[in-house]
Design a protein around this motif. Sequence first.
Motif, PDB file in Angstrom:
ATOM      1  N   LYS A   1       0.828  -1.206   0.000  1.00 43.62           N
ATOM      2  CA  LYS A   1       0.000   0.000   0.000  1.00 43.62           C
ATOM      3  C   LYS A   1       0.862   1.255   0.000  1.00 43.62           C
ATOM      4  O   LYS A   1       0.506   2.275  -0.600  1.00 43.62           O
ATOM      5  CB  LYS A   1      -0.928   0.005   1.216  1.00 43.62           C
TER       6      LYS A   1
ATOM      7  N   ASN B   1      -9.967   5.461   0.959  1.00 40.97           N
ATOM      8  CA  ASN B   1      -8.642   5.298   0.351  1.00 40.97           C
ATOM      9  C   ASN B   1      -8.700   5.002  -1.138  1.00 40.97           C
ATOM     10  O   ASN B   1      -7.806   4.363  -1.685  1.00 40.97           O
ATOM     11  CB  ASN B   1      -7.849   4.199   1.080  1.00 40.97           C
TER      12      ASN B   1
ATOM     13  N   GLY C   1       3.805   1.576  -1.334  1.00 41.05           N
ATOM     14  CA  GLY C   1       4.715   1.657  -2.476  1.00 41.05           C
ATOM     15  C   GLY C   1       5.960   0.811  -2.361  1.00 41.05           C
ATOM     16  O   GLY C   1       6.885   0.958  -3.164  1.00 41.05           O
TER      17      GLY C   1
ATOM     18  N   ILE D   1      -5.122  -0.951  -6.309  1.00 43.82           N
ATOM     19  CA  ILE D   1      -4.603  -1.104  -4.945  1.00 43.82           C
ATOM     20  C   ILE D   1      -5.646  -1.835  -4.109  1.00 43.82           C
ATOM     21  O   ILE D   1      -6.515  -1.216  -3.490  1.00 43.82           O
ATOM     22  CB  ILE D   1      -4.282   0.263  -4.318  1.00 43.82           C
TER      23      ILE D   1
ATOM     24  N   TYR E   1      -5.883   8.840 -12.899  1.00 42.19           N
ATOM     25  CA  TYR E   1      -5.074   8.490 -11.718  1.00 42.19           C
ATOM     26  C   TYR E   1      -3.958   9.523 -11.572  1.00 42.19           C
ATOM     27  O   TYR E   1      -3.443  10.049 -12.556  1.00 42.19           O
ATOM     28  CB  TYR E   1      -4.471   7.097 -11.875  1.00 42.19           C
ATOM     29  N   LYS E   2      -3.564   9.791 -10.334  1.00 40.96           N
ATOM     30  CA  LYS E   2      -2.469  10.736 -10.093  1.00 40.96           C
ATOM     31  C   LYS E   2      -1.190  10.225 -10.751  1.00 40.96           C
ATOM     32  O   LYS E   2      -0.853   9.050 -10.639  1.00 40.96           O
ATOM     33  CB  LYS E   2      -2.257  10.915  -8.587  1.00 40.96           C
TER      34      LYS E   2
ATOM     35  N   ARG F   1       4.491   2.882 -10.288  1.00 38.73           N
ATOM     36  CA  ARG F   1       4.214   1.479 -10.597  1.00 38.73           C
ATOM     37  C   ARG F   1       4.758   1.068 -11.971  1.00 38.73           C
ATOM     38  O   ARG F   1       5.121  -0.078 -12.178  1.00 38.73           O
ATOM     39  CB  ARG F   1       2.710   1.213 -10.460  1.00 38.73           C
TER      40      ARG F   1
ATOM     41  N   THR G   1       1.481   8.126  -8.795  1.00 37.92           N
ATOM     42  CA  THR G   1       1.072   6.730  -8.597  1.00 37.92           C
ATOM     43  C   THR G   1       1.350   5.905  -9.847  1.00 37.92           C
ATOM     44  O   THR G   1       1.912   4.807  -9.782  1.00 37.92           O
ATOM     45  CB  THR G   1      -0.428   6.661  -8.251  1.00 37.92           C
TER      46      THR G   1
ATOM     47  N   PHE H   1      -1.718  -1.147 -10.806  1.00 36.65           N
ATOM     48  CA  PHE H   1      -2.420   0.112 -10.581  1.00 36.65           C
ATOM     49  C   PHE H   1      -3.587  -0.052  -9.609  1.00 36.65           C
ATOM     50  O   PHE H   1      -3.976   0.918  -8.948  1.00 36.65           O
ATOM     51  CB  PHE H   1      -2.967   0.666 -11.907  1.00 36.65           C
TER      52      PHE H   1
ATOM     53  N   TYR I   1      -5.735   8.219  -4.889  1.00 35.44           N
ATOM     54  CA  TYR I   1      -4.968   7.791  -6.055  1.00 35.44           C
ATOM     55  C   TYR I   1      -5.353   8.546  -7.329  1.00 35.44           C
ATOM     56  O   TYR I   1      -4.744   8.318  -8.373  1.00 35.44           O
ATOM     57  CB  TYR I   1      -5.157   6.281  -6.281  1.00 35.44           C
TER      58      TYR I   1
END
Length: 535
Positions: free
Chosen positions: A155, A426, A157, A283, A239-240, A247, A243, A281, A430
């Motif tokens: 979670k 959560n 990274g 999570i 997605y940011k 990945r 992030t 991607f 992202y």
Amino acid sequence: MNPQDTKEVMEREIADRSDYYIIGIGASAGGMEAIHLLFDHTPEDGVAYVIIQHLSPDHKSFMAELLAKHSKLLISEAEHEMYVEPNRVYLMPRGKSMTIRNRRLMLSDMPSRQPNTAIDIFLDSLADDIRQRAIAIILSGTGSDGSKGIGSIKKNGGYVIVQDPTSSKFDGMPTNAIQTGNVDVVLAPELIPREVIAYLKRDILEHDFVEPITEADEEALMEIIQIIQKHTPLDFTDYKRPTIIRRIIIRMTYNHLNSLQGYIDFLKANPDEVAILAKQFLISVTRFFRDPEAFDVMRVNVIPEMVKSKLNVDTLKVWVVGCATGEEAYSLAILISEHLTERKKNLEVKIFASDIDKTALIHAAKGVYTESITRDVSTERLNKFFIPQGKKFKVRENIRKMIIFADHDIVKQPPYGKIDLISCRNLLIYINPILQHKILTSLHFCLNMGGYLFLGPSESLGSLKESFLEIDKKWKIFKSVEVMLNFRETTYSVPGLQKNYEKLPQSPAKVRGKQKSGLTEFILQTLIEETGYEA
């Protein structure tokens, strides 16, 4: 420069950094042999190693003496507040529990409880302390210690390596770790050091991507996202970027690639890699009663208020957005069931649990979990709401029938309306702020007046805060104080949809040109029931 020179330069660069990697190694029964094999092949690589092994508090450990025959690194038994330095190995003392804070090892007396969770405890703290600089290695052992901890590592990274179960004396810990879906690579112990060296190259590679993204980089990133769209139903456009980049770099490093264009060519030639990247991607990290204090607030301040407002002929409706493998949906179902039993109230409950990760949804629908849940679920609840199946636990039917698991994309498919509680924890962290706002607006649209919204501890309402009453500031629990009557600014904004459902589109499935999911069909049926509209 030859490969050996390149490796030495890389090791010096990493060792010179103040934010060097720390590797947590978890082992139990049969673990010493695996540890020896691992360190037989471990060079001075500029990282620190911390070994957490299940040790009897009544017997002296000779691990330091034995390991010294297999490693050139300096080996120390951990002491309280000892600072962790690179190119050293630290051993957890017997009879102690160990965590890490500000790169210092913190020792406390081992609690007298079963099963032993020393590995999970340390890995959780390691993930919190150094985040993406953490690497977890799970070796031979019985039970499932480590399975929860590697979820925290992923979670935040970090990277997770697990011993190949076929090479372990006891395969319980490796097998349970692999089944979580949070493992990056599975290897025999003697191959793990080479994988660590390959992964550490990411530290240097990442410097190419931490600068503001150039136009060329953005085009390459979008091409990667479009490749995923072409081969899967997933869209990560919003997605940011940090992030996404983090990945992608993990996969580039794993495949020994050092340019985005090289990775694009690799993706085009290897469809299996597309699926692997898409999975990176997503999570899917969760657990039962995650953040227990937050669930206590739900139990004491939220669920009783929702139930009190309902008649026996009513339906209590909950939506868990981004449910992953289902633990949160089941946790809410258990809390609601407990309160209904206590109040002797017979109320229909429908919990819609949705995600875009189909693999996670299959796991969730089965409702079968490893014994690691004993750390998060009390013995009383285990006995009441679960059925033992060997070393696993299956959620009882009375809880499972409360929940509908469905493949659903909050961005592209119509949201469900008239909801009493939405949990979306959560997921927003992202994605970019514009889409965050649209999703929050969609969720607000779905809530009844007085409905509750449950976010993750790092998330906020942004510009919608005036529409909600804050129930708990720390755990981000809010109550809707106004009803939103149109879809404007939501993720699923359909032209012609006016206030109070005056006009509805012919079919959301047809609008998007996609097959209706089970949840979409249920939504449409509910719209028919509540508005008289027929598609």
